[in-house]
Scaffold this motif. Sequence first.
Motif, PDB file in Angstrom:
ATOM      1  N   ALA A  89       0.785  -1.209   0.125  1.00 15.77           N
ATOM      2  CA  ALA A  89      -0.053   0.016  -0.084  1.00 15.77           C
ATOM      3  C   ALA A  89       0.798   1.211  -0.029  1.00 15.77           C
ATOM      4  CB  ALA A  89      -1.013   0.049   1.227  1.00 15.77           C
ATOM      5  N   ALA A  90       2.029   1.162   0.731  1.00 12.93           N
ATOM      6  CA  ALA A  90       2.882   2.228   0.641  1.00 12.93           C
ATOM      7  C   ALA A  90       3.841   2.358  -0.632  1.00 12.93           C
ATOM      8  CB  ALA A  90       3.841   2.362   1.922  1.00 12.93           C
ATOM      9  N   GLY A  91       3.678   1.364  -1.542  1.00 16.33           N
ATOM     10  CA  GLY A  91       4.514   1.578  -2.758  1.00 16.33           C
ATOM     11  C   GLY A  91       5.447   0.265  -2.924  1.00 16.33           C
ATOM     12  N   ALA A  92       5.682  -0.525  -2.182  1.00 20.98           N
ATOM     13  CA  ALA A  92       6.516  -1.713  -2.306  1.00 20.98           C
ATOM     14  C   ALA A  92       5.919  -2.698  -3.435  1.00 20.98           C
ATOM     15  CB  ALA A  92       6.887  -2.403  -1.056  1.00 20.98           C
ATOM     16  N   LYS A  93       6.881  -3.414  -3.883  1.00 20.78           N
ATOM     17  CA  LYS A  93       6.391  -4.455  -4.802  1.00 20.78           C
ATOM     18  C   LYS A  93       6.818  -5.890  -4.208  1.00 20.78           C
ATOM     19  CE  LYS A  93       7.122  -1.382  -8.824  1.00 20.78           C
ATOM     20  NZ  LYS A  93       7.876  -1.261  -9.959  1.00 20.78           N
ATOM     21  N   LEU A  94       5.853  -6.805  -4.245  1.00 20.63           N
ATOM     22  CA  LEU A  94       6.017  -8.199  -3.984  1.00 20.63           C
ATOM     23  C   LEU A  94       6.720  -8.949  -4.890  1.00 20.63           C
ATOM     24  CD1 LEU A  94       5.828 -10.056  -1.356  1.00 20.63           C
ATOM     25  CD2 LEU A  94       3.466 -10.729  -2.814  1.00 20.63           C
ATOM     26  N   GLU A  95       7.892  -9.644  -4.651  1.00 20.91           N
ATOM     27  CA  GLU A  95       8.712 -10.449  -5.715  1.00 20.91           C
ATOM     28  C   GLU A  95       8.564 -11.607  -5.681  1.00 20.91           C
ATOM     29  OE1 GLU A  95      12.619  -8.267  -5.315  1.00 20.91           O
ATOM     30  OE2 GLU A  95      11.891  -6.621  -6.552  1.00 20.91           O
ATOM     31  N   GLY A  96       7.453 -12.304  -5.289  1.00 24.07           N
ATOM     32  CA  GLY A  96       7.344 -13.758  -5.164  1.00 24.07           C
ATOM     33  C   GLY A  96       6.386 -14.154  -4.360  1.00 24.07           C
ATOM     34  N   GLU A  97       6.188 -15.332  -3.868  1.00 26.09           N
ATOM     35  CA  GLU A  97       5.140 -15.846  -2.770  1.00 26.09           C
ATOM     36  C   GLU A  97       5.844 -15.581  -1.445  1.00 26.09           C
ATOM     37  OE1 GLU A  97       2.018 -17.009  -3.447  1.00 26.09           O
ATOM     38  OE2 GLU A  97       2.266 -16.452  -5.544  1.00 26.09           O
ATOM     39  N   ILE A  98       5.134 -15.509  -0.589  1.00 25.41           N
ATOM     40  CA  ILE A  98       5.411 -15.439   0.989  1.00 25.41           C
ATOM     41  C   ILE A  98       5.808 -17.011   1.210  1.00 25.41           C
ATOM     42  CG2 ILE A  98       4.972 -15.617   3.415  1.00 25.41           C
ATOM     43  CD1 ILE A  98       2.750 -13.157   2.684  1.00 25.41           C
ATOM     44  N   ARG A  99       7.054 -17.296   1.414  1.00 26.84           N
ATOM     45  CA  ARG A  99       7.421 -18.579   1.689  1.00 26.84           C
ATOM     46  C   ARG A  99       7.508 -18.845   3.163  1.00 26.84           C
ATOM     47  NH1 ARG A  99      11.472 -16.116  -0.825  1.00 26.84           N
ATOM     48  NH2 ARG A  99      13.202 -16.439   0.860  1.00 26.84           N
ATOM     49  N   VAL A 100       7.072 -20.168   3.631  1.00 27.34           N
ATOM     50  CA  VAL A 100       6.991 -20.611   5.037  1.00 27.34           C
ATOM     51  C   VAL A 100       8.153 -21.749   5.151  1.00 27.34           C
ATOM     52  CG1 VAL A 100       5.603 -21.719   6.637  1.00 27.34           C
ATOM     53  CG2 VAL A 100       4.476 -20.113   5.107  1.00 27.34           C
ATOM     54  N   ASP A 101       9.049 -21.784   6.284  1.00 27.23           N
ATOM     55  CA  ASP A 101       9.833 -22.610   6.375  1.00 27.23           C
ATOM     56  C   ASP A 101       9.735 -22.971   8.029  1.00 27.23           C
ATOM     57  OD1 ASP A 101      12.131 -24.075   6.529  1.00 27.23           O
ATOM     58  OD2 ASP A 101      13.454 -22.872   5.477  1.00 27.23           O
ATOM     59  N   SER A 102      10.502 -23.807   8.320  1.00 26.16           N
ATOM     60  CA  SER A 102      10.482 -24.549   9.847  1.00 26.16           C
ATOM     61  C   SER A 102      10.644 -23.415  10.763  1.00 26.16           C
ATOM     62  CB  SER A 102      11.480 -25.396  10.280  1.00 26.16           C
ATOM     63  OG  SER A 102      12.904 -24.954   9.834  1.00 26.16           O
ATOM     64  N   TRP A 103      11.446 -22.373  10.655  1.00 23.85           N
ATOM     65  CA  TRP A 103      11.788 -21.196  11.482  1.00 23.85           C
ATOM     66  C   TRP A 103      10.623 -19.991  11.293  1.00 23.85           C
ATOM     67  CZ3 TRP A 103      12.229 -16.399   8.832  1.00 23.85           C
ATOM     68  CH2 TRP A 103      12.616 -16.684   7.438  1.00 23.85           C
ATOM     69  N   GLY A 104       9.670 -20.080  10.257  1.00 23.06           N
ATOM     70  CA  GLY A 104       8.694 -18.989  10.285  1.00 23.06           C
ATOM     71  C   GLY A 104       8.498 -18.569   8.633  1.00 23.06           C
ATOM     72  N   ALA A 105       8.319 -17.297   8.320  1.00 24.94           N
ATOM     73  CA  ALA A 105       7.991 -16.950   7.166  1.00 24.94           C
ATOM     74  C   ALA A 105       8.443 -15.807   6.531  1.00 24.94           C
ATOM     75  CB  ALA A 105       6.416 -16.634   7.097  1.00 24.94           C
ATOM     76  N   VAL A 106       9.210 -15.725   5.086  1.00 22.94           N
ATOM     77  CA  VAL A 106       9.680 -14.749   4.666  1.00 22.94           C
ATOM     78  C   VAL A 106       9.051 -14.325   3.356  1.00 22.94           C
ATOM     79  CG1 VAL A 106      11.211 -16.195   3.452  1.00 22.94           C
ATOM     80  CG2 VAL A 106      11.855 -13.849   3.777  1.00 22.94           C
ATOM     81  N   ALA A 107       8.988 -12.848   2.985  1.00 17.03           N
ATOM     82  CA  ALA A 107       8.519 -12.329   1.884  1.00 17.03           C
ATOM     83  C   ALA A 107       9.385 -11.357   1.307  1.00 17.03           C
ATOM     84  CB  ALA A 107       7.083 -11.562   2.226  1.00 17.03           C
ATOM     85  N   GLY A 108       9.947 -11.531  -0.036  1.00 17.40           N
ATOM     86  CA  GLY A 108      10.903 -10.618  -0.609  1.00 17.40           C
ATOM     87  C   GLY A 108      10.055  -9.661  -1.386  1.00 17.40           C
ATOM     88  N   LEU A 109      10.594  -8.377  -1.077  1.00 11.67           N
ATOM     89  CA  LEU A 109       9.990  -7.148  -1.729  1.00 11.67           C
ATOM     90  C   LEU A 109      11.146  -6.217  -2.194  1.00 11.67           C
ATOM     91  CD1 LEU A 109       8.217  -7.624   0.935  1.00 11.67           C
ATOM     92  CD2 LEU A 109       6.569  -6.568  -0.251  1.00 11.67           C
ATOM     93  N   SER A 110      10.680  -5.022  -2.954  1.00 10.90           N
ATOM     94  CA  SER A 110      11.367  -3.967  -3.328  1.00 10.90           C
ATOM     95  C   SER A 110      10.964  -2.875  -2.846  1.00 10.90           C
ATOM     96  CB  SER A 110      11.856  -4.018  -4.665  1.00 10.90           C
ATOM     97  OG  SER A 110      10.968  -3.915  -5.381  1.00 10.90           O
ATOM     98  N   ASP A 111      11.477  -1.764  -2.605  1.00 12.34           N
ATOM     99  CA  ASP A 111      10.950  -0.340  -2.337  1.00 12.34           C
ATOM    100  C   ASP A 111      10.978   0.533  -3.640  1.00 12.34           C
ATOM    101  OD1 ASP A 111      13.621   0.820  -2.669  1.00 12.34           O
ATOM    102  OD2 ASP A 111      13.808   1.349  -0.762  1.00 12.34           O
ATOM    103  N   PRO A 112      10.205   1.550  -3.520  1.00  8.00           N
ATOM    104  CA  PRO A 112      10.012   2.426  -4.714  1.00  8.00           C
ATOM    105  C   PRO A 112      11.371   2.752  -5.368  1.00  8.00           C
ATOM    106  CG  PRO A 112       8.550   3.041  -3.086  1.00  8.00           C
ATOM    107  CD  PRO A 112       9.478   2.072  -2.248  1.00  8.00           C
ATOM    108  N   PHE A 113      12.526   2.577  -4.768  1.00  5.73           N
ATOM    109  CA  PHE A 113      13.754   3.283  -5.150  1.00  5.73           C
ATOM    110  C   PHE A 113      14.778   2.245  -5.687  1.00  5.73           C
ATOM    111  CE2 PHE A 113      11.754   5.514  -1.641  1.00  5.73           C
ATOM    112  CZ  PHE A 113      11.554   6.545  -2.623  1.00  5.73           C
ATOM    113  N   GLY A 114      14.246   0.767  -5.719  1.00  4.46           N
ATOM    114  CA  GLY A 114      14.872  -0.289  -6.166  1.00  4.46           C
ATOM    115  C   GLY A 114      15.576  -1.205  -5.342  1.00  4.46           C
ATOM    116  N   HIS A 115      15.669  -1.014  -4.107  1.00  8.25           N
ATOM    117  CA  HIS A 115      16.318  -1.566  -2.842  1.00  8.25           C
ATOM    118  C   HIS A 115      15.510  -2.792  -2.599  1.00  8.25           C
ATOM    119  CE1 HIS A 115      18.838   1.703  -2.692  1.00  8.25           C
ATOM    120  NE2 HIS A 115      17.771   2.653  -2.426  1.00  8.25           N
TER     121      HIS A 115
END
Length: 132
Positions: A89-115
């Motif tokens: 909602a603030a302008g990030a881009k989700l770069e794949g599915e949220i992944r769930v592993d034994s330790w928890g969950a992770v989502a990879g994104l990028s900010d509006p500046f390419g980081h």
Amino acid sequence: MQFLINIDVDNLERAVAFYRDAFGLRPGRSFGDAGMEMLGGDAPLYLLAKEAGSTTAGGRQRDYRRHWTPVHLDMVVDDVEAAVERAIAAGAKLEGEIRVDSWGAVAGLSDPFGHGFCLLEFRGRGYDEICS
């Protein structure tokens, strides 16, 4: 030792709004047109205004298209799905599915500046689930 996080951006006002709205950080000290300190995390985050095409310390030209670097931010959140929605909602881009592993969950994104950055939700014992 103290760590400081510096993020180059080509639009300081837009960057302050993004990091405020996406992560709940708040402005701290202002460095005028040169940058803004953002507070509310474990370490201060400094948004540094650097024009696209300007030269980096390594002699390269800054480019704010999506880029990859082996160094990125991980933000630990209580609810990864809610944090992803807020970041998008603030302008990030989700770069794949949220992944769930034994330790928890992770989502990879990028900010509006390419980081790139990751949102982590620890579950159970967190990283201790995979440490021996």
